[in-house]
Design a protein around this motif. Structure first.
Motif, PDB file in Angstrom:
ATOM      1  N   THR A   1     -30.168  36.647 -18.428  1.00  0.00           N
ATOM      2  CA  THR A   1     -29.939  36.237 -19.799  1.00  0.00           C
ATOM      3  C   THR A   1     -29.641  34.740 -19.736  1.00  0.00           C
ATOM      4  O   THR A   1     -29.405  34.192 -18.651  1.00  0.00           O
ATOM      5  N   LYS A   2     -29.626  34.090 -20.877  1.00  0.00           N
ATOM      6  CA  LYS A   2     -29.305  32.664 -20.896  1.00  0.00           C
ATOM      7  C   LYS A   2     -27.916  32.433 -20.314  1.00  0.00           C
ATOM      8  O   LYS A   2     -27.712  31.532 -19.505  1.00  0.00           O
ATOM      9  N   GLN A   3     -26.959  33.262 -20.707  1.00  0.00           N
ATOM     10  CA  GLN A   3     -25.581  33.117 -20.233  1.00  0.00           C
ATOM     11  C   GLN A   3     -25.497  33.294 -18.713  1.00  0.00           C
ATOM     12  O   GLN A   3     -24.811  32.543 -18.030  1.00  0.00           O
ATOM     13  N   GLU A   4     -26.203  34.280 -18.182  1.00  0.00           N
ATOM     14  CA  GLU A   4     -26.203  34.512 -16.733  1.00  0.00           C
ATOM     15  C   GLU A   4     -26.841  33.340 -15.990  1.00  0.00           C
ATOM     16  O   GLU A   4     -26.362  32.940 -14.928  1.00  0.00           O
ATOM     17  N   ALA A   5     -27.907  32.794 -16.552  1.00  0.00           N
ATOM     18  CA  ALA A   5     -28.582  31.654 -15.923  1.00  0.00           C
ATOM     19  C   ALA A   5     -27.659  30.442 -15.886  1.00  0.00           C
ATOM     20  O   ALA A   5     -27.570  29.748 -14.868  1.00  0.00           O
ATOM     21  N   LEU A   6     -26.968  30.193 -16.984  1.00  0.00           N
ATOM     22  CA  LEU A   6     -26.018  29.077 -17.017  1.00  0.00           C
ATOM     23  C   LEU A   6     -24.910  29.287 -15.995  1.00  0.00           C
ATOM     24  O   LEU A   6     -24.524  28.356 -15.278  1.00  0.00           O
ATOM     25  N   GLN A   7     -24.421  30.501 -15.916  1.00  0.00           N
ATOM     26  CA  GLN A   7     -23.347  30.815 -14.970  1.00  0.00           C
ATOM     27  C   GLN A   7     -23.821  30.635 -13.529  1.00  0.00           C
ATOM     28  O   GLN A   7     -23.094  30.101 -12.694  1.00  0.00           O
ATOM     29  N   GLU A   8     -25.037  31.050 -13.244  1.00  0.00           N
ATOM     30  CA  GLU A   8     -25.585  30.917 -11.890  1.00  0.00           C
ATOM     31  C   GLU A   8     -25.628  29.455 -11.456  1.00  0.00           C
ATOM     32  O   GLU A   8     -25.405  29.132 -10.293  1.00  0.00           O
ATOM     33  N   LEU A   9     -25.873  28.565 -12.412  1.00  0.00           N
ATOM     34  CA  LEU A   9     -25.933  27.137 -12.106  1.00  0.00           C
ATOM     35  C   LEU A   9     -24.594  26.430 -12.327  1.00  0.00           C
ATOM     36  O   LEU A   9     -24.488  25.222 -12.170  1.00  0.00           O
ATOM     37  N   GLY A  10     -23.579  27.202 -12.712  1.00  0.00           N
ATOM     38  CA  GLY A  10     -22.246  26.625 -12.908  1.00  0.00           C
ATOM     39  C   GLY A  10     -22.141  25.749 -14.143  1.00  0.00           C
ATOM     40  O   GLY A  10     -21.405  24.759 -14.132  1.00  0.00           O
ATOM     41  N   LEU A  11     -22.848  26.109 -15.191  1.00  0.00           N
ATOM     42  CA  LEU A  11     -22.904  25.295 -16.406  1.00  0.00           C
ATOM     43  C   LEU A  11     -22.284  26.017 -17.599  1.00  0.00           C
ATOM     44  O   LEU A  11     -22.193  27.238 -17.618  1.00  0.00           O
TER      45      LEU A  11
END
Length: 81
Positions: free
Chosen positions: A3-13
């Motif tokens: 998800t967008k949220q998971e992708a941001l979290q994976e990159l620490g954003l």
């Protein structure tokens, strides 16, 4: 799939990250987890693949937003009154 949220979290954003912050975070993470820099560490390869998938998910989000962004024509607004 991320998800967008998971992708941001994976990159620490955070959710407020712009395209430049996303790109920088991706480059930093990709360099850190690149298999050539972590030979013999299969978890690094998996992490690198996750970082790539997260970045591509956010790029897709950006492209979808850009495509829908030009739908409204402000010039037509005058004709409506």
């Amino acid at each position: 799939k991320f998800t967008k949220q998971e992708a941001l979290q994976e990159l620490g954003l955070s959710e407020t990250a712009d395209e430049e912050h996303i790109r920088r975070a991706y480059k930093k993470a990709a360099m850190r987890w690149h298999p050539d820099k972590n030979q013999g560490d299969p978890s690094a390869t998996a992490k690198f693949q996750r970082v790539n998938a997260a970045y591509h998910r956010l790029q897709q989000e950006s492209r979808d937003y850009d495509e829908s962004d030009d739908e409204y024509d402000f010039d037509d607004e005058e004709d409506a009154f």
